[in-house]
Design an enzyme around this catalytic site. Structure first.
Site, PDB file in Angstrom:
ATOM      1  N   TYR A 146       0.824  -1.216   0.000  1.00  0.00           N
ATOM      2  CA  TYR A 146       0.000   0.000   0.000  1.00  0.00           C
ATOM      3  C   TYR A 146       0.854   1.260   0.000  1.00  0.00           C
ATOM      4  O   TYR A 146       0.471   2.273  -0.585  1.00  0.00           O
ATOM      5  CB  TYR A 146      -1.000  -0.009   1.174  1.00  0.00           C
ATOM      6  CG  TYR A 146      -2.259  -0.736   0.774  1.00  0.00           C
ATOM      7  CD1 TYR A 146      -3.235  -0.093   0.014  1.00  0.00           C
ATOM      8  CD2 TYR A 146      -2.443  -2.075   1.080  1.00  0.00           C
ATOM      9  CE1 TYR A 146      -4.357  -0.764  -0.420  1.00  0.00           C
ATOM     10  CE2 TYR A 146      -3.563  -2.764   0.649  1.00  0.00           C
ATOM     11  CZ  TYR A 146      -4.522  -2.104  -0.101  1.00  0.00           C
ATOM     12  OH  TYR A 146      -5.635  -2.773  -0.548  1.00  0.00           O
ATOM     13  N   ARG A 189       1.659   1.971  -3.494  1.00  0.00           N
ATOM     14  CA  ARG A 189       0.502   2.523  -4.205  1.00  0.00           C
ATOM     15  C   ARG A 189       0.212   3.959  -3.757  1.00  0.00           C
ATOM     16  O   ARG A 189      -0.137   4.813  -4.566  1.00  0.00           O
ATOM     17  CB  ARG A 189      -0.718   1.633  -3.966  1.00  0.00           C
ATOM     18  CG  ARG A 189      -0.520   0.225  -4.499  1.00  0.00           C
ATOM     19  CD  ARG A 189      -1.708  -0.653  -4.217  1.00  0.00           C
ATOM     20  NE  ARG A 189      -2.896  -0.157  -4.861  1.00  0.00           N
ATOM     21  CZ  ARG A 189      -4.139  -0.536  -4.567  1.00  0.00           C
ATOM     22  NH1 ARG A 189      -4.336  -1.429  -3.620  1.00  0.00           N
ATOM     23  NH2 ARG A 189      -5.171  -0.038  -5.212  1.00  0.00           N
ATOM     24  N   VAL A 198      -9.562   4.456  -5.277  1.00  0.00           N
ATOM     25  CA  VAL A 198      -9.192   4.869  -3.921  1.00  0.00           C
ATOM     26  C   VAL A 198      -8.266   6.081  -3.962  1.00  0.00           C
ATOM     27  O   VAL A 198      -7.846   6.572  -2.925  1.00  0.00           O
ATOM     28  CB  VAL A 198      -8.553   3.695  -3.135  1.00  0.00           C
ATOM     29  CG1 VAL A 198      -9.571   2.577  -2.930  1.00  0.00           C
ATOM     30  CG2 VAL A 198      -7.304   3.146  -3.836  1.00  0.00           C
ATOM     31  N   HIS A 212     -15.118   2.222  -2.835  1.00  0.00           N
ATOM     32  CA  HIS A 212     -14.122   1.271  -2.315  1.00  0.00           C
ATOM     33  C   HIS A 212     -13.172   1.909  -1.298  1.00  0.00           C
ATOM     34  O   HIS A 212     -12.100   1.372  -1.040  1.00  0.00           O
ATOM     35  CB  HIS A 212     -13.322   0.651  -3.478  1.00  0.00           C
ATOM     36  CG  HIS A 212     -14.132  -0.285  -4.325  1.00  0.00           C
ATOM     37  ND1 HIS A 212     -13.748  -0.712  -5.574  1.00  0.00           N
ATOM     38  CD2 HIS A 212     -15.330  -0.881  -4.094  1.00  0.00           C
ATOM     39  CE1 HIS A 212     -14.659  -1.524  -6.077  1.00  0.00           C
ATOM     40  NE2 HIS A 212     -15.634  -1.645  -5.210  1.00  0.00           N
ATOM     41  N   CYS A 225      -8.435   1.657  12.537  1.00  0.00           N
ATOM     42  CA  CYS A 225      -7.902   0.785  13.595  1.00  0.00           C
ATOM     43  C   CYS A 225      -8.731  -0.489  13.682  1.00  0.00           C
ATOM     44  O   CYS A 225      -9.961  -0.432  13.752  1.00  0.00           O
ATOM     45  CB  CYS A 225      -7.926   1.526  14.934  1.00  0.00           C
ATOM     46  SG  CYS A 225      -7.417   0.452  16.295  1.00  0.00           S
ATOM     47  N   CYS A 232      -5.798   3.334  21.039  1.00  0.00           N
ATOM     48  CA  CYS A 232      -5.871   2.037  21.740  1.00  0.00           C
ATOM     49  C   CYS A 232      -4.665   1.147  21.473  1.00  0.00           C
ATOM     50  O   CYS A 232      -4.567   0.058  22.043  1.00  0.00           O
ATOM     51  CB  CYS A 232      -7.157   1.304  21.348  1.00  0.00           C
ATOM     52  SG  CYS A 232      -7.081   0.529  19.715  1.00  0.00           S
ATOM     53  N   GLY A 285     -14.156   4.309 -17.768  1.00  0.00           N
ATOM     54  CA  GLY A 285     -12.916   3.639 -17.355  1.00  0.00           C
ATOM     55  C   GLY A 285     -13.092   2.537 -16.338  1.00  0.00           C
ATOM     56  O   GLY A 285     -12.266   2.393 -15.445  1.00  0.00           O
ATOM     57  N   THR A 286     -14.169   1.786 -16.485  1.00  0.00           N
ATOM     58  CA  THR A 286     -14.332   0.644 -15.575  1.00  0.00           C
ATOM     59  C   THR A 286     -14.793  -0.584 -16.340  1.00  0.00           C
ATOM     60  O   THR A 286     -15.595  -0.485 -17.268  1.00  0.00           O
ATOM     61  CB  THR A 286     -15.321   0.951 -14.422  1.00  0.00           C
ATOM     62  OG1 THR A 286     -15.450  -0.229 -13.611  1.00  0.00           O
ATOM     63  CG2 THR A 286     -16.688   1.378 -14.923  1.00  0.00           C
ATOM     64  N   ALA A 301     -10.454   8.369 -21.844  1.00  0.00           N
ATOM     65  CA  ALA A 301     -11.330   9.355 -21.204  1.00  0.00           C
ATOM     66  C   ALA A 301     -10.744  10.759 -21.294  1.00  0.00           C
ATOM     67  O   ALA A 301     -11.478  11.730 -21.455  1.00  0.00           O
ATOM     68  CB  ALA A 301     -11.551   8.975 -19.738  1.00  0.00           C
TER      69      ALA A 301
HETATM   70  P1  OAD Z   1     -10.114  -2.403 -14.187  1.00  0.00           P
HETATM   71  O1  OAD Z   1      -8.606  -2.346 -14.168  1.00  0.00           O
HETATM   72  O2  OAD Z   1     -10.794  -3.689 -13.969  1.00  0.00           O
HETATM   73  O3  OAD Z   1     -10.598  -1.800 -15.578  1.00  0.00           O
HETATM   74  C1  OAD Z   1     -10.065  -0.618 -16.079  1.00  0.00           C
HETATM   75  C2  OAD Z   1     -10.902  -0.214 -17.268  1.00  0.00           C
HETATM   76  O4  OAD Z   1     -10.416   1.030 -17.727  1.00  0.00           O
HETATM   77  C3  OAD Z   1     -10.830  -1.169 -18.447  1.00  0.00           C
HETATM   78  O5  OAD Z   1     -12.137  -1.403 -18.929  1.00  0.00           O
HETATM   79  C4  OAD Z   1     -10.003  -0.408 -19.486  1.00  0.00           C
HETATM   80  O6  OAD Z   1     -10.396  -0.718 -20.825  1.00  0.00           O
HETATM   81  C5  OAD Z   1     -10.353   1.004 -19.131  1.00  0.00           C
HETATM   82  N1  OAD Z   1      -9.356   2.006 -19.530  1.00  0.00           N
HETATM   83  C6  OAD Z   1      -8.012   1.886 -19.633  1.00  0.00           C
HETATM   84  N2  OAD Z   1      -7.445   3.039 -19.981  1.00  0.00           N
HETATM   85  C7  OAD Z   1      -8.458   3.938 -20.118  1.00  0.00           C
HETATM   86  C8  OAD Z   1      -8.531   5.319 -20.467  1.00  0.00           C
HETATM   87  N3  OAD Z   1      -7.431   6.030 -20.740  1.00  0.00           N
HETATM   88  N4  OAD Z   1      -9.740   5.904 -20.499  1.00  0.00           N
HETATM   89  C9  OAD Z   1     -10.861   5.197 -20.230  1.00  0.00           C
HETATM   90  N5  OAD Z   1     -10.863   3.896 -19.882  1.00  0.00           N
HETATM   91  C10 OAD Z   1      -9.678   3.278 -19.826  1.00  0.00           C
HETATM   92  O7  OAD Z   1     -10.590  -1.319 -13.139  1.00  0.00           O
HETATM   93  P2  OAD Z   1     -11.972  -1.138 -12.431  1.00  0.00           P
HETATM   94  O8  OAD Z   1     -13.095  -1.527 -13.314  1.00  0.00           O
HETATM   95  O9  OAD Z   1     -11.972   0.215 -11.846  1.00  0.00           O
HETATM   96  O10 OAD Z   1     -11.733  -3.197  -6.338  1.00  0.00           O
HETATM   97  O11 OAD Z   1     -11.836  -2.167 -11.277  1.00  0.00           O
HETATM   98  C11 OAD Z   1     -12.738  -2.107 -10.270  1.00  0.00           C
HETATM   99  C12 OAD Z   1     -12.196  -2.699  -9.032  1.00  0.00           C
HETATM  100  O12 OAD Z   1     -11.460  -3.879  -9.290  1.00  0.00           O
HETATM  101  C13 OAD Z   1     -11.211  -1.878  -8.255  1.00  0.00           C
HETATM  102  O13 OAD Z   1     -11.778  -0.787  -7.589  1.00  0.00           O
HETATM  103  C14 OAD Z   1     -10.717  -2.919  -7.309  1.00  0.00           C
HETATM  104  C15 OAD Z   1     -10.560  -4.101  -8.231  1.00  0.00           C
HETATM  105  O14 OAD Z   1     -10.917  -5.307  -7.700  1.00  0.00           O
HETATM  106  C16 OAD Z   1     -11.399  -3.264  -5.046  1.00  0.00           C
HETATM  107  O15 OAD Z   1     -10.314  -2.927  -4.615  1.00  0.00           O
HETATM  108  C17 OAD Z   1     -12.512  -3.745  -4.185  1.00  0.00           C
END
Ligand code: OAD
Length: 256
Positions: A80, A83, A116, A132, A140, A164, A202-203, A246
């Site tokens: 962490y 990160r 995050v 998240h 703690c 604590c 971007g997800t 994006a």
């Molecule tokens: P991912 O890494 O799973 O997906 C990232 C997405 O961003 C993909 O669909 C890519 O195609 C897209 N991408 C990449 N570059 C981009 C850009 N320049 N513009 C737009 N899109 C782009 O990430 P998340 O979907 O955010 O959870 O993942 C969700 C969660 O998975 C995280 O929050 C984490 C992990 O498990 C926890 O920690 C609980």
């Protein structure tokens, strides 16, 4: 679905998709924005499942768990800290800045992010909820006290609670854990109030609750828009799919 996948492919379709989103945004009172790791990719923070994803070097299913933390809290904190350093050095990119300017331009906007990092806030977005958790907050395990801590590196690894003496952990959602209720409630309430445009940016939308928010926003009246260079599980559901980074697409949508 009308000009969904078609809007992504070919210059003409892409332009038509953008125009449709711009037209709807121009008259929008409420905009829901769901973001994931891709919105921060152009700030140099690797996505989770991308080619340069740091989760490929460090297996998240082993590290981001309570079991790993119980076994070796110092090791999990080391990861962490790496990160936290990446996020601290990163700057908001044009995507974050465009979303902040959208909010300033009039509509009620809620950014519900899975990230995050704090790049939405540093770009100027005011209404941001972290589904998240936050990498700069610690909790703690003994007394449950939560606090912000931006120090890097931390003076003590693992950090301990002043109150604590208990072990402190990152205040983020680990695999297998419950989601914090407040961001879920806030996002749900926002959708219940009606949504004109919902942007999914971007997800991978791999979690059911993210898909659920997107579908619920559409049922609440939103034009559902995906901004992503790749297809996701939502691509077949959205009204408009804008294929690309994006940071390139969003600034072209929000000029009022
Ligand atoms: P991912 O890494 O799973 O997906 C990232 C997405 O961003 C993909 O669909 C890519 O195609 C897209 N991408 C990449 N570059 C981009 C850009 N320049 N513009 C737009 N899109 C782009 O990430 P998340 O979907 O955010 O959870 O993942 C969700 C969660 O998975 C995280 O929050 C984490 C992990 O498990 C926890 O920690 C609980």
């Amino acid at each position: 679905m009308s000009d969904g996948a078609g809007a992504a492919d070919g210059a003409g379709g892409a332009q038509a998709g953008r125009d449709r989103v711009r037209r709807r945004l121009a008259g929008s009172g409420r905009v829901l924005v769901l973001t994931g790791a891709g919105v921060s990719a152009e700030s140099g923070i690797p996505t989770f499942r991308g080619e340069d994803g740091w989760w490929k070097q460090e297996d998240p299913t082993k590290l981001a768990t309570q079991a790993a933390f119980d076994r070796d809290p110092s090791h999990v904190w080391e990861w962490y800290e790496y990160r936290r350093g990446l996020v601290a050095e990163a700057e908001p990119n044009p995507a974050h800045r465009a979303l902040a300017s959208l909010e300033r331009s009039g509509p009620e906007v809620l950014v519900a992010t899975q990230n995050v990092d704090d790049l939405h806030e540093r770009a100027g977005s005011q209404a941001v909820t972290h589904i998240h958790g936050s990498i700069f907050r610690v909790r703690c395990q003994g007394c449950g006290r939560e606090r912000e801590d931006r120090r890097h590196p931390l003076p003590e690894r693992p950090p301990r609670c002043d109150a604590c003496g208990g072990l402190e952990r990152p205040a983020v959602v680990w695999f297998g854990e419950m989601l914090p209720p407040s961001p879920i409630r806030r996002t749900g309430q926002f959708i219940d109030g009606g949504v004109d445009v919902a942007l999914v940016i971007g997800t991978e939308a791999s979690f059911g609750y993210i898909q659920g928010f997107a579908r619920a926003a559409r049922r609440a009246g939103a034009l559902l828009v995906e901004v992503n260079p790749s297809h996701t599980v939502l691509s077949g559901v959205v009204d408009v799919r804008l294929a690309g980074p994006a940071g390139e697409i969003l600034p072209t949508l929000f000029e009022r």
